[in-house]
Design a protein around this motif. Structure first.
Motif, PDB file in Angstrom:
ATOM      1  N   VAL A  55      -5.966 -26.967  42.313  1.00 56.75           N
ATOM      2  CA  VAL A  55      -5.705 -28.038  43.497  1.00 56.75           C
ATOM      3  C   VAL A  55      -5.756 -27.401  45.050  1.00 56.75           C
ATOM      4  N   THR A  56      -6.904 -27.583  46.367  1.00 61.00           N
ATOM      5  CA  THR A  56      -7.260 -26.893  47.206  1.00 61.00           C
ATOM      6  C   THR A  56      -6.125 -27.364  48.341  1.00 61.00           C
ATOM      7  N   TRP A  57      -5.950 -26.811  49.568  1.00 60.56           N
ATOM      8  CA  TRP A  57      -5.432 -27.664  50.324  1.00 60.56           C
ATOM      9  C   TRP A  57      -5.740 -26.261  52.051  1.00 60.56           C
ATOM     10  N   ASP A  58      -6.182 -27.172  53.075  1.00 61.86           N
ATOM     11  CA  ASP A  58      -6.241 -26.430  54.237  1.00 61.86           C
ATOM     12  C   ASP A  58      -5.157 -25.507  54.123  1.00 61.86           C
ATOM     13  N   THR A  59      -5.259 -24.056  54.901  1.00 64.55           N
ATOM     14  CA  THR A  59      -4.466 -23.080  54.762  1.00 64.55           C
ATOM     15  C   THR A  59      -5.170 -22.468  56.498  1.00 64.55           C
ATOM     16  N   SER A  60      -5.533 -23.226  57.329  1.00 66.36           N
ATOM     17  CA  SER A  60      -6.117 -22.745  58.981  1.00 66.36           C
ATOM     18  C   SER A  60      -5.608 -22.593  59.510  1.00 66.36           C
ATOM     19  N   ASN A  61      -4.416 -23.553  59.241  1.00 65.31           N
ATOM     20  CA  ASN A  61      -2.891 -23.239  60.355  1.00 65.31           C
ATOM     21  C   ASN A  61      -1.890 -23.375  60.210  1.00 65.31           C
ATOM     22  N   ALA A  62      -1.772 -22.806  58.740  1.00 65.33           N
ATOM     23  CA  ALA A  62      -0.247 -21.848  58.360  1.00 65.33           C
ATOM     24  C   ALA A  62       0.277 -21.440  59.448  1.00 65.33           C
ATOM     25  N   PRO A  63       1.214 -21.652  59.657  1.00 59.20           N
ATOM     26  CA  PRO A  63       2.578 -21.261  60.208  1.00 59.20           C
ATOM     27  C   PRO A  63       3.079 -19.925  59.906  1.00 59.20           C
ATOM     28  N   VAL A  64       3.337 -19.136  61.133  1.00 61.10           N
ATOM     29  CA  VAL A  64       4.097 -17.285  60.378  1.00 61.10           C
ATOM     30  C   VAL A  64       5.240 -17.948  59.217  1.00 61.10           C
ATOM     31  N   ASN A  65       5.630 -19.099  59.266  1.00 62.67           N
ATOM     32  CA  ASN A  65       7.009 -18.730  58.036  1.00 62.67           C
ATOM     33  C   ASN A  65       6.682 -19.796  57.361  1.00 62.67           C
ATOM     34  N   ILE A  66       6.174 -19.797  55.708  1.00 61.78           N
ATOM     35  CA  ILE A  66       5.826 -20.479  55.275  1.00 61.78           C
ATOM     36  C   ILE A  66       7.343 -20.551  54.203  1.00 61.78           C
ATOM     37  N   SER A  67       7.474 -21.611  53.851  1.00 59.09           N
ATOM     38  CA  SER A  67       8.298 -22.125  52.478  1.00 59.09           C
ATOM     39  C   SER A  67       7.842 -20.918  51.573  1.00 59.09           C
ATOM     40  N   ASN A  68       8.738 -20.441  50.693  1.00 64.40           N
ATOM     41  CA  ASN A  68       8.519 -19.756  49.204  1.00 64.40           C
ATOM     42  C   ASN A  68       9.323 -21.343  47.720  1.00 64.40           C
ATOM     43  N   GLY A  69       8.998 -22.310  48.349  1.00 64.84           N
ATOM     44  CA  GLY A  69       9.598 -23.300  47.004  1.00 64.84           C
ATOM     45  C   GLY A  69       8.537 -23.344  46.966  1.00 64.84           C
ATOM     46  N   ALA A  70       7.485 -23.644  46.581  1.00 56.57           N
ATOM     47  CA  ALA A  70       6.165 -24.253  46.551  1.00 56.57           C
ATOM     48  C   ALA A  70       6.306 -24.990  45.491  1.00 56.57           C
ATOM     49  N   GLU A  82       7.965 -37.496  37.374  1.00 54.50           N
ATOM     50  CA  GLU A  82       8.824 -35.897  36.941  1.00 54.50           C
ATOM     51  C   GLU A  82       8.529 -35.164  36.801  1.00 54.50           C
ATOM     52  N   THR A  83       6.720 -35.284  37.063  1.00 54.99           N
ATOM     53  CA  THR A  83       5.919 -34.437  36.507  1.00 54.99           C
ATOM     54  C   THR A  83       5.206 -32.884  37.283  1.00 54.99           C
ATOM     55  N   THR A  84       5.611 -31.633  37.084  1.00 57.16           N
ATOM     56  CA  THR A  84       5.627 -30.864  37.881  1.00 57.16           C
ATOM     57  C   THR A  84       5.016 -29.669  37.626  1.00 57.16           C
ATOM     58  N   LEU A  85       3.650 -29.661  38.483  1.00 54.58           N
ATOM     59  CA  LEU A  85       1.921 -28.774  37.620  1.00 54.58           C
ATOM     60  C   LEU A  85       1.948 -28.028  38.008  1.00 54.58           C
ATOM     61  N   ALA A  86       2.497 -27.190  39.105  1.00 57.22           N
ATOM     62  CA  ALA A  86       3.039 -25.549  39.140  1.00 57.22           C
ATOM     63  C   ALA A  86       3.852 -25.407  40.339  1.00 57.22           C
ATOM     64  N   SER A  87       4.804 -24.682  39.829  1.00 59.43           N
ATOM     65  CA  SER A  87       5.752 -23.886  41.300  1.00 59.43           C
ATOM     66  C   SER A  87       5.824 -22.463  41.310  1.00 59.43           C
ATOM     67  N   GLY A  88       6.649 -22.168  42.437  1.00 59.06           N
ATOM     68  CA  GLY A  88       6.097 -20.659  42.673  1.00 59.06           C
ATOM     69  C   GLY A  88       5.468 -19.870  43.161  1.00 59.06           C
ATOM     70  N   PHE A  89       4.539 -20.153  43.562  1.00 60.64           N
ATOM     71  CA  PHE A  89       3.390 -19.937  44.289  1.00 60.64           C
ATOM     72  C   PHE A  89       2.652 -19.870  46.169  1.00 60.64           C
ATOM     73  N   ASP A  90       2.170 -18.908  46.051  1.00 60.68           N
ATOM     74  CA  ASP A  90       2.226 -18.719  48.120  1.00 60.68           C
ATOM     75  C   ASP A  90       0.992 -19.661  48.310  1.00 60.68           C
ATOM     76  N   LEU A  91       1.862 -20.887  49.502  1.00 58.77           N
ATOM     77  CA  LEU A  91       1.105 -21.748  50.182  1.00 58.77           C
ATOM     78  C   LEU A  91       0.017 -20.937  50.715  1.00 58.77           C
ATOM     79  N   ARG A  92       0.374 -20.309  51.324  1.00 59.77           N
ATOM     80  CA  ARG A  92      -1.254 -19.511  52.184  1.00 59.77           C
ATOM     81  C   ARG A  92      -1.836 -18.952  51.071  1.00 59.77           C
ATOM     82  N   GLN A  93      -2.604 -18.759  49.873  1.00 60.63           N
ATOM     83  CA  GLN A  93      -3.650 -18.776  49.128  1.00 60.63           C
ATOM     84  C   GLN A  93      -4.351 -19.926  49.028  1.00 60.63           C
ATOM     85  N   GLY A  94      -3.687 -21.095  49.563  1.00 62.87           N
ATOM     86  CA  GLY A  94      -4.621 -22.310  49.464  1.00 62.87           C
ATOM     87  C   GLY A  94      -5.230 -22.955  48.120  1.00 62.87           C
TER      88      GLY A  94
END
Length: 137
Positions: A55-70, A82-94
């Motif tokens: 699963v990929t997303w655009d990180t080009s406009n990421a703010p300085v402070n990003i939640s750690n609860g991804a 109810e299906t969680t496919l992934a959790s606890g990763f860094d949103l900045r990785q994209g």
């Protein structure tokens, strides 16, 4: 009577103006909300149950402070499941690698919801069974 209502209204306005002080920079950073655009999956994506995908997303406009609860959750018919496919990763990785669930009903009405600072939903895409994949359906 009208004077009393006017005086009360002015007093309430003055009190709200005093309590509405500017937000400090530290507080503003906490309030940053980021809803990155999900790149994949998209409307032309077909996943096979049980297989791994990014699963990929655009990180080009990421703010300085990003939640750690991804987390990444599966959506169906525009609704969160109810299906969680992934959790606890860094949103900045994209991106994050997930395994497509094997307990879903094949269909073209699935989406990915990316949570962190804000929820963002992908375009709807298809999930097929391994048999459909083998048969090329």
């Amino acid at each position: 009577m009208q004077f009393t209502l006017l005086a009360s209204a002015l007093a309430a306005f003055a009190a709200s103006a005093v309590s509405a002080s500017p937000v400090s920079n530290a507080a503003r950073m906490i309030l940053d909300v980021w809803a990155p655009t999900i790149i994949s999956p998209n409307a032309s994506t077909v996943w096979t149950e049980g297989q791994q995908y990014n699963v990929t997303w655009d990180t080009s406009n990421a703010p300085v402070n990003i939640s750690n609860g991804a987390s990444v959750r599966l959506g169906e018919d525009g609704q969160l499941t109810e299906t969680t496919l992934a959790s606890g990763f860094d949103l900045r990785q994209g991106w994050v690698t997930i395994t497509c669930p094997s307990d879903v009903i094949p269909g073209n009405n699935y989406s990915i919801i990316l949570f962190g600072d804000s929820g963002d939903q992908s375009e709807q895409f298809s999930i097929i069974s391994p048999m459909q994949s083998i048969l090329g359906l």
